[in-house]
Scaffold this motif. Structure first.
Motif, PDB file in Angstrom:
ATOM      1  N   HIS A  44      -6.632  11.185 -10.391  1.00  0.00           N
ATOM      2  CA  HIS A  44      -5.807  11.936  -9.441  1.00  0.00           C
ATOM      3  C   HIS A  44      -4.354  11.779  -9.889  1.00  0.00           C
ATOM      4  CE1 HIS A  44      -9.555  11.036  -7.343  1.00  0.00           C
ATOM      5  NE2 HIS A  44      -9.358  12.193  -6.736  1.00  0.00           N
ATOM      6  N   ALA A  45      -4.065  12.313 -11.069  1.00  0.00           N
ATOM      7  CA  ALA A  45      -2.782  12.105 -11.740  1.00  0.00           C
ATOM      8  C   ALA A  45      -1.596  12.622 -10.935  1.00  0.00           C
ATOM      9  CB  ALA A  45      -2.804  12.765 -13.118  1.00  0.00           C
ATOM     10  N   GLY A  46      -1.804  13.608 -10.089  1.00  0.00           N
ATOM     11  CA  GLY A  46      -0.704  14.147  -9.309  1.00  0.00           C
ATOM     12  C   GLY A  46      -0.370  13.347  -8.067  1.00  0.00           C
ATOM     13  N   MET A  47      -1.115  12.305  -7.809  1.00  0.00           N
ATOM     14  CA  MET A  47      -0.892  11.521  -6.592  1.00  0.00           C
ATOM     15  C   MET A  47       0.166  10.456  -6.828  1.00  0.00           C
ATOM     16  SD  MET A  47      -3.650   9.585  -4.213  1.00  0.00           S
ATOM     17  CE  MET A  47      -4.288  11.159  -3.730  1.00  0.00           C
ATOM     18  N   SER A  48       1.015  10.262  -5.865  1.00  0.00           N
ATOM     19  CA  SER A  48       2.040   9.216  -5.988  1.00  0.00           C
ATOM     20  C   SER A  48       1.395   7.846  -5.777  1.00  0.00           C
ATOM     21  CB  SER A  48       3.152   9.428  -4.957  1.00  0.00           C
ATOM     22  OG  SER A  48       2.678   9.146  -3.650  1.00  0.00           O
ATOM     23  N   LYS A  49       2.001   6.846  -6.367  1.00  0.00           N
ATOM     24  CA  LYS A  49       1.487   5.479  -6.225  1.00  0.00           C
ATOM     25  C   LYS A  49       1.546   5.045  -4.763  1.00  0.00           C
ATOM     26  CE  LYS A  49       1.027   1.124  -8.299  1.00  0.00           C
ATOM     27  NZ  LYS A  49       0.859   0.505  -9.572  1.00  0.00           N
ATOM     28  N   GLU A  50       2.585   5.465  -4.050  1.00  0.00           N
ATOM     29  CA  GLU A  50       2.737   5.109  -2.637  1.00  0.00           C
ATOM     30  C   GLU A  50       1.575   5.666  -1.805  1.00  0.00           C
ATOM     31  OE1 GLU A  50       5.679   7.060   0.199  1.00  0.00           O
ATOM     32  OE2 GLU A  50       6.629   5.120  -0.174  1.00  0.00           O
ATOM     33  N   ASN A  51       1.200   6.916  -2.031  1.00  0.00           N
ATOM     34  CA  ASN A  51       0.075   7.501  -1.294  1.00  0.00           C
ATOM     35  C   ASN A  51      -1.237   6.835  -1.671  1.00  0.00           C
ATOM     36  OD1 ASN A  51       1.643   9.242   0.172  1.00  0.00           O
ATOM     37  ND2 ASN A  51       1.194  11.042  -1.055  1.00  0.00           N
ATOM     38  N   ALA A  52      -1.410   6.520  -2.957  1.00  0.00           N
ATOM     39  CA  ALA A  52      -2.627   5.829  -3.392  1.00  0.00           C
ATOM     40  C   ALA A  52      -2.722   4.449  -2.734  1.00  0.00           C
ATOM     41  CB  ALA A  52      -2.658   5.721  -4.909  1.00  0.00           C
ATOM     42  N   GLN A  53      -1.589   3.760  -2.588  1.00  0.00           N
ATOM     43  CA  GLN A  53      -1.586   2.449  -1.928  1.00  0.00           C
ATOM     44  C   GLN A  53      -1.977   2.577  -0.460  1.00  0.00           C
ATOM     45  OE1 GLN A  53       2.429   1.351  -2.895  1.00  0.00           O
ATOM     46  NE2 GLN A  53       1.798   0.046  -4.609  1.00  0.00           N
ATOM     47  N   LYS A  54      -1.508   3.623   0.197  1.00  0.00           N
ATOM     48  CA  LYS A  54      -1.890   3.847   1.598  1.00  0.00           C
ATOM     49  C   LYS A  54      -3.387   4.079   1.709  1.00  0.00           C
ATOM     50  CE  LYS A  54       2.584   5.733   2.952  1.00  0.00           C
ATOM     51  NZ  LYS A  54       3.324   6.934   3.372  1.00  0.00           N
ATOM     52  N   MET A  55      -3.948   4.822   0.764  1.00  0.00           N
ATOM     53  CA  MET A  55      -5.391   5.063   0.774  1.00  0.00           C
ATOM     54  C   MET A  55      -6.158   3.749   0.605  1.00  0.00           C
ATOM     55  SD  MET A  55      -5.335   8.503  -1.554  1.00  0.00           S
ATOM     56  CE  MET A  55      -6.977   9.153  -1.314  1.00  0.00           C
ATOM     57  N   VAL A  56      -5.683   2.917  -0.299  1.00  0.00           N
ATOM     58  CA  VAL A  56      -6.333   1.620  -0.536  1.00  0.00           C
ATOM     59  C   VAL A  56      -6.241   0.743   0.705  1.00  0.00           C
ATOM     60  CG1 VAL A  56      -6.242  -0.507  -1.880  1.00  0.00           C
ATOM     61  CG2 VAL A  56      -6.000   1.683  -3.033  1.00  0.00           C
ATOM     62  N   LYS A  57      -5.093   0.727   1.373  1.00  0.00           N
ATOM     63  CA  LYS A  57      -4.950  -0.076   2.583  1.00  0.00           C
ATOM     64  C   LYS A  57      -5.933   0.376   3.652  1.00  0.00           C
ATOM     65  CE  LYS A  57      -0.118  -1.226   1.754  1.00  0.00           C
ATOM     66  NZ  LYS A  57       1.270  -1.000   2.139  1.00  0.00           N
ATOM     67  N   TYR A  58      -6.136   1.698   3.760  1.00  0.00           N
ATOM     68  CA  TYR A  58      -7.122   2.204   4.717  1.00  0.00           C
ATOM     69  C   TYR A  58      -8.524   1.733   4.323  1.00  0.00           C
ATOM     70  CZ  TYR A  58     -10.642   5.375   6.500  1.00  0.00           C
ATOM     71  OH  TYR A  58     -11.802   5.889   7.050  1.00  0.00           O
ATOM     72  N   ILE A  59      -8.865   1.877   3.047  1.00  0.00           N
ATOM     73  CA  ILE A  59     -10.210   1.480   2.593  1.00  0.00           C
ATOM     74  C   ILE A  59     -10.443  -0.011   2.830  1.00  0.00           C
ATOM     75  CG2 ILE A  59     -11.686   1.244   0.546  1.00  0.00           C
ATOM     76  CD1 ILE A  59     -10.302   3.881  -0.464  1.00  0.00           C
ATOM     77  N   LEU A  60      -9.446  -0.838   2.532  1.00  0.00           N
ATOM     78  CA  LEU A  60      -9.603  -2.281   2.745  1.00  0.00           C
ATOM     79  C   LEU A  60      -9.670  -2.639   4.230  1.00  0.00           C
ATOM     80  CD1 LEU A  60      -7.231  -3.759  -0.005  1.00  0.00           C
ATOM     81  CD2 LEU A  60      -9.725  -3.484  -0.075  1.00  0.00           C
ATOM     82  N   SER A  61      -9.143  -1.774   5.087  1.00  0.00           N
ATOM     83  CA  SER A  61      -9.231  -2.038   6.524  1.00  0.00           C
ATOM     84  C   SER A  61     -10.644  -1.844   7.057  1.00  0.00           C
ATOM     85  CB  SER A  61      -8.259  -1.130   7.287  1.00  0.00           C
ATOM     86  OG  SER A  61      -8.752   0.195   7.365  1.00  0.00           O
ATOM     87  N   LEU A  62     -11.529  -1.292   6.256  1.00  0.00           N
ATOM     88  CA  LEU A  62     -12.905  -1.025   6.687  1.00  0.00           C
ATOM     89  C   LEU A  62     -13.837  -2.205   6.430  1.00  0.00           C
ATOM     90  CD1 LEU A  62     -13.172   2.620   5.314  1.00  0.00           C
ATOM     91  CD2 LEU A  62     -12.796   1.916   7.681  1.00  0.00           C
ATOM     92  N   LYS A  63     -13.251  -3.334   6.080  1.00  0.00           N
ATOM     93  CA  LYS A  63     -14.049  -4.545   5.826  1.00  0.00           C
ATOM     94  C   LYS A  63     -14.922  -4.851   7.032  1.00  0.00           C
ATOM     95  CE  LYS A  63     -11.693  -7.224   3.136  1.00  0.00           C
ATOM     96  NZ  LYS A  63     -11.639  -8.016   1.947  1.00  0.00           N
ATOM     97  N   LYS A  64     -16.187  -5.152   6.779  1.00  0.00           N
ATOM     98  CA  LYS A  64     -17.140  -5.435   7.870  1.00  0.00           C
ATOM     99  C   LYS A  64     -16.792  -6.716   8.566  1.00  0.00           C
ATOM    100  CE  LYS A  64     -21.049  -3.245   5.630  1.00  0.00           C
ATOM    101  NZ  LYS A  64     -22.369  -3.437   5.106  1.00  0.00           N
TER     102      LYS A  64
END
Length: 141
Positions: free
Chosen positions: A121-141
């Motif tokens: 996803h080369a057009g994505m900013s690092k800041e937006n990618a970090q937000k996506m990762v923070k959301y994914i990590l928030s899904l920890k069981k």
């Protein structure tokens, strides 16, 4: 008379079958520019529950970014699809891995979860990618 009719019919069929058909040009898919994406709250989102802590702005924005990108074509929250379930990713990584995982979203990759590569996803900013990762990590069981 029959011969003339048959000859005319055969000539017509030959002409129709040999004529070049004009194809309609295929539409190219639109190019998505993720760099200027501004996540917005969905009007269908339920209000925050009083039983659970309110999500941070980054997590909410990350969820909107995930839902607005092509991620859900290959990932589900709680089950493997083409790629791993987000809960499995959250179980494997910690907040210390946010930068690493954000770069993986931007660059793509393969080998960690199997042989199927994740698209870049080369057009994505690092800041937006970090937000996506923070959301994914928030899904920890």
């Amino acid at each position: 008379m029959k011969r003339l009719f048959l000859a005319t019919l055969m000539l017509s069929l030959f002409q129709i079958s040999c004529s070049k058909k004009e194809e309609e040009p295929k539409e190219k898919p639109p190019i998505v520019d993720n760099t200027s994406y501004e996540p917005q709250a969905s009007p269908m989102s339920p209000p925050p529950s009083t039983d659970q802590p309110v999500a941070t702005d980054d997590i909410s924005a990350g969820k909107s970014l995930v839902e607005g990108a092509d991620c859900l074509a290959c990932h589900k929250i709680d089950a493997k699809l083409v790629g791993p379930a987000y809960q499995d990713v959250a179980a494997k990584y910690t907040d210390a891995d946010i930068d690493h995982l954000a770069q993986k979203i931007i660059d793509g990759g393969k080998g960690v979860w199997g042989d199927v590569p994740m698209t870049a996803h080369a057009g994505m900013s690092k800041e937006n990618a970090q937000k996506m990762v923070k959301y994914i990590l928030s899904l920890k069981k």
